[in-house]
Design a protein around this motif. Structure first.
Motif, PDB file in Angstrom:
ATOM      1  N   LEU A 184       0.825  -1.202   0.000  1.00  0.00           N
ATOM      2  CA  LEU A 184       0.000   0.000   0.000  1.00  0.00           C
ATOM      3  C   LEU A 184       0.866   1.262   0.000  1.00  0.00           C
ATOM      4  N   HIS A 185       1.971   1.219   0.734  1.00  0.00           N
ATOM      5  CA  HIS A 185       2.904   2.341   0.716  1.00  0.00           C
ATOM      6  C   HIS A 185       3.443   2.577  -0.699  1.00  0.00           C
ATOM      7  N   ALA A 186       3.842   1.516  -1.367  1.00  0.00           N
ATOM      8  CA  ALA A 186       4.381   1.644  -2.724  1.00  0.00           C
ATOM      9  C   ALA A 186       3.325   2.179  -3.683  1.00  0.00           C
ATOM     10  N   ASP A 187       2.090   1.689  -3.584  1.00  0.00           N
ATOM     11  CA  ASP A 187       1.016   2.173  -4.465  1.00  0.00           C
ATOM     12  C   ASP A 187       0.736   3.654  -4.224  1.00  0.00           C
ATOM     13  N   LEU A 188       0.744   4.069  -2.949  1.00  0.00           N
ATOM     14  CA  LEU A 188       0.488   5.479  -2.633  1.00  0.00           C
ATOM     15  C   LEU A 188       1.609   6.364  -3.179  1.00  0.00           C
ATOM     16  N   LEU A 350      -6.948  15.810 -13.234  1.00  0.00           N
ATOM     17  CA  LEU A 350      -6.248  16.117 -11.992  1.00  0.00           C
ATOM     18  C   LEU A 350      -7.098  15.732 -10.779  1.00  0.00           C
ATOM     19  N   ALA A 351      -8.404  16.042 -10.835  1.00  0.00           N
ATOM     20  CA  ALA A 351      -9.291  15.684  -9.729  1.00  0.00           C
ATOM     21  C   ALA A 351      -9.375  14.163  -9.564  1.00  0.00           C
ATOM     22  N   SER A 352      -9.417  13.432 -10.695  1.00  0.00           N
ATOM     23  CA  SER A 352      -9.451  11.970 -10.622  1.00  0.00           C
ATOM     24  C   SER A 352      -8.185  11.417  -9.978  1.00  0.00           C
ATOM     25  N   MET A 353      -7.057  11.984 -10.355  1.00  0.00           N
ATOM     26  CA  MET A 353      -5.796  11.522  -9.775  1.00  0.00           C
ATOM     27  C   MET A 353      -5.717  11.874  -8.291  1.00  0.00           C
ATOM     28  N   GLN A 354      -6.266  13.018  -7.910  1.00  0.00           N
ATOM     29  CA  GLN A 354      -6.299  13.379  -6.490  1.00  0.00           C
ATOM     30  C   GLN A 354      -7.181  12.413  -5.693  1.00  0.00           C
ATOM     31  N   ARG A 355      -8.323  12.029  -6.276  1.00  0.00           N
ATOM     32  CA  ARG A 355      -9.187  11.053  -5.597  1.00  0.00           C
ATOM     33  C   ARG A 355      -8.483   9.721  -5.439  1.00  0.00           C
ATOM     34  N   ASP A 356      -7.717   9.332  -6.447  1.00  0.00           N
ATOM     35  CA  ASP A 356      -6.976   8.070  -6.358  1.00  0.00           C
ATOM     36  C   ASP A 356      -5.941   8.123  -5.232  1.00  0.00           C
ATOM     37  N   VAL A 357      -5.260   9.266  -5.116  1.00  0.00           N
ATOM     38  CA  VAL A 357      -4.288   9.415  -4.020  1.00  0.00           C
ATOM     39  C   VAL A 357      -5.003   9.375  -2.664  1.00  0.00           C
ATOM     40  N   SER A 358      -6.148  10.059  -2.557  1.00  0.00           N
ATOM     41  CA  SER A 358      -6.899  10.058  -1.298  1.00  0.00           C
ATOM     42  C   SER A 358      -7.391   8.663  -0.943  1.00  0.00           C
ATOM     43  N   PHE A 359      -7.865   7.926  -1.966  1.00  0.00           N
ATOM     44  CA  PHE A 359      -8.342   6.566  -1.718  1.00  0.00           C
ATOM     45  C   PHE A 359      -7.219   5.666  -1.205  1.00  0.00           C
ATOM     46  N   GLN A 361      -4.542   6.634   0.280  1.00  0.00           N
ATOM     47  CA  GLN A 361      -4.159   7.105   1.609  1.00  0.00           C
ATOM     48  C   GLN A 361      -5.120   6.552   2.664  1.00  0.00           C
ATOM     49  N   ASP A 362      -6.421   6.551   2.357  1.00  0.00           N
ATOM     50  CA  ASP A 362      -7.408   5.994   3.294  1.00  0.00           C
ATOM     51  C   ASP A 362      -7.177   4.499   3.500  1.00  0.00           C
ATOM     52  N   GLN A 363      -6.880   3.794   2.400  1.00  0.00           N
ATOM     53  CA  GLN A 363      -6.579   2.365   2.509  1.00  0.00           C
ATOM     54  C   GLN A 363      -5.387   2.128   3.434  1.00  0.00           C
ATOM     55  N   ASP A 365      -4.196   4.157   5.771  1.00  0.00           N
ATOM     56  CA  ASP A 365      -4.520   4.532   7.155  1.00  0.00           C
ATOM     57  C   ASP A 365      -5.332   3.445   7.843  1.00  0.00           C
ATOM     58  N   THR A 366      -6.336   2.907   7.126  1.00  0.00           N
ATOM     59  CA  THR A 366      -7.164   1.841   7.712  1.00  0.00           C
ATOM     60  C   THR A 366      -6.333   0.598   8.005  1.00  0.00           C
ATOM     61  N   SER A 367      -5.468   0.215   7.077  1.00  0.00           N
ATOM     62  CA  SER A 367      -4.639  -0.976   7.287  1.00  0.00           C
ATOM     63  C   SER A 367      -3.639  -0.760   8.419  1.00  0.00           C
ATOM     64  N   GLN A 368      -3.088   0.442   8.513  1.00  0.00           N
ATOM     65  CA  GLN A 368      -2.164   0.727   9.605  1.00  0.00           C
ATOM     66  C   GLN A 368      -2.875   0.668  10.955  1.00  0.00           C
ATOM     67  N   LYS A 369      -4.107   1.165  11.000  1.00  0.00           N
ATOM     68  CA  LYS A 369      -4.878   1.086  12.237  1.00  0.00           C
ATOM     69  C   LYS A 369      -5.168  -0.367  12.605  1.00  0.00           C
ATOM     70  N   SER A 370      -5.546  -1.173  11.610  1.00  0.00           N
ATOM     71  CA  SER A 370      -5.807  -2.598  11.872  1.00  0.00           C
ATOM     72  C   SER A 370      -4.539  -3.311  12.327  1.00  0.00           C
ATOM     73  N   ALA A 371      -3.412  -2.987  11.704  1.00  0.00           N
ATOM     74  CA  ALA A 371      -2.147  -3.611  12.095  1.00  0.00           C
ATOM     75  C   ALA A 371      -1.761  -3.223  13.514  1.00  0.00           C
ATOM     76  N   ALA A 372      -1.977  -1.949  13.861  1.00  0.00           N
ATOM     77  CA  ALA A 372      -1.670  -1.519  15.227  1.00  0.00           C
ATOM     78  C   ALA A 372      -2.569  -2.221  16.245  1.00  0.00           C
TER      79      ALA A 372
END
Length: 474
Positions: A184-188, A350-359, A361-363, A365-372
């Motif tokens: 997920l880090h690499a994809d972001l 540009l807006a589509s690419m920003q949404r992809d980055v936000s998505f 990032q949310d993925q 964050d959620t995985s990091q929270k689950s891992a913690a």
């Protein structure tokens, strides 16, 4: 067969009834002497279903509570817990269990620990007490001390197993999430690099935090300035028309075009007019004070008349400046609007690419929270199962129960004796009384010979009996 006949048969076969009774009592006594007593020890634990998970905060629902308690009961009776109990108590080195294992005939097929664990699992019983969240662990043994010890060990092993299972599941989840986080880090990072490259290539800025669009802001600002300039132009043109109509000198209110000098003159004229009105009412028109006020009024009006042309020239200059400003703003607005339209497709991308980055990032964050959460759960050392009461060696066995067994033996012995007596009577149908004769022949009775108790019966045998006849029918 009448009740009297049955009682007569039982009386004549009383010895058979007694034999059956004595036999069952002797058998019950032998069972009590031969069968070893069985003791039951019980340990209880409470399952805290209302406690939220300390890491995730999730609470247990009513339906999952029943499933959870059922799972816990099955876990207690499992071979996993039984094997752990064998290891904790080191039962493999107990001479009694070792001897039983050697005589069981499975010594070459099954290890001693597994064999003892299977034996223990048969003697343990775990169930939920109705209407509560309490699990009762009961163990049956021929020794009261052993029953209490094994029941307590089963409960302790179960509590540790609940913690181990939760920890193992959390560690497994954490181990699975680690490589996922790296991906997920690499994809972001890849999405962000793609977004930056696109912005640099097309010279586009992303909307700032708070929803501000850096590209649309100049257009909005120009539109706002244009609207304001048009409003000012309209107000100046309206006031200029008032001046051109000759009403600018007579009005006593201050307008947008008034200079400071004209504003002061109008204020002074308003004050003189007010004083003049009161003086005329109080002193009359020919009073010297009234005449002085009239002179001041004419002087102020003349000064205002001189200032009005200057004001008009200034108004015309302002209107001309505003018209030039409006023309420039309209040109700028048109250019910026056309530019926004030309780059709209790029802005959408540009807006589509920003949404992809936000998505992504949310993925992440959620995985990091689950891992913690999984890592924290992997370090837990407690569960929602708490021991209420440890088992104590029972004072009395639960089996056999002497009063109950003796009562059942007496009842069974009497029933068996009655059955034997009736069978013996059925095999030996001798006639011993009037009822037997009537039952056997089904003929009317003519008379009976009854034995008498006369003292001379031995000397004169013929006088030892009396004959009785039934009454003749009328």
């Amino acid at each position: 067969m009448s009740v009297n006949q049955i009682l007569s048969i039982l009386w004549r076969r009383l010895w058979l009834v007694l034999i059956g009774l004595v036999a069952t009592i002797v058998g019950a006594t032998a069972v009590l002497l031969v069968v070893p007593p069985r003791y039951e020890a019980q340990a209880t634990a409470s399952v805290d279903l209302g406690r939220a998970d300390p890491v995730t905060g999730a609470e247990t629902s009513a339906m999952s509570s029943k499933t959870l308690i059922g799972t816990f009961s099955a876990l207690i009776e499992s071979n996993r817990i039984a094997t752990d109990v064998v290891k904790r108590l080191n039962l493999a080195s107990d001479p009694q269990f070792a001897q039983q294992y050697l005589t069981s005939g499975v010594s070459g097929q099954l290890g001693i620990n597994e064999w003892i664990a299977q034996s223990l699992a048969k003697g343990v019983d775990a169930k939920n007490i109705d209407g509560t969240n309490i699990i009762a662990v009961t163990y049956k043994s021929s020794s009261p001390i052993q029953a209490a010890l094994i029941a307590n060990t089963f409960l302790a092993s179960f509590e540790d197993a609940v913690v181990d299972m939760k920890v193992a599941s959390a560690q497994q989840t954490s181990s699975w999430l680690e490589p996922q986080l790296e991906k997920l880090h690499a994809d972001l990072d890849a999405s962000r690099a793609k977004l930056i490259a696109f912005q640099n290539q097309n010279k586009l800025l992303a909307p700032a935090a708070g929803g501000t669009d850096n590209d649309a802001s100049p257009l909005a600002s120009t539109g706002s300035d244009l609207s304001s300039a048009k409003a000012q132009l309209l107000a100046l043109q309206s006031q200029l028309s008032v001046i051109d109509s000759g009403q600018g000198a007579s009005t006593q209110t201050t307008t947008l075009l008034d200079s400071p000098v004209l504003a002061n003159l109008k204020a002074s004229l308003a004050s003189v007019n007010s004083d003049l009105g009161r003086a005329r009412a109080d002193l009359g028109s020919n009073n010297p004070k009234v005449q002085a006020l009239l002179a001041s009024q004419r002087s102020l009006q003349d000064q205002i008349g001189v200032e009005i042309p200057n004001i008009r020239r200034n108004a015309v200059a302002k209107i001309k400046a505003l018209q030039d400003q409006i023309a420039t703003l309209e040109s700028n607005y048109s250019d910026q609007y056309g530019k926004m339209i030309s780059v709209q497709a790029q802005r959408d991308q540009l807006a589509s690419m920003q949404r992809d980055v936000s998505f992504r990032q949310d993925q992440l964050d959620t995985s990091q929270k689950s891992a913690a959460s999984a890592r924290m759960q992997g370090q837990l050392s407690f569960s929602n199962v708490t021991t209420l009461d440890n088992a104590t060696p029972p004072a009395k066995p639960t089996f056999p129960k002497v009063p109950l067994i003796l009562a059942l033996a007496i009842g069974a012995g009497l029933a068996l004796g009655v059955i034997f007596a009736l069978i013996a009577e059925a095999l030996d149908r001798r006639i011993r009384g009037v009822a037997d004769l009537q039952f056997a022949t089904d003929l009317p009775l003519l008379g009976t010979i009854a034995k008498t108790n006369t003292k001379g019966a031995r000397k004169d045998k013929g006088k030892g009996f009396t004959l009785s006849m039934p009454a003749a029918p009328r």
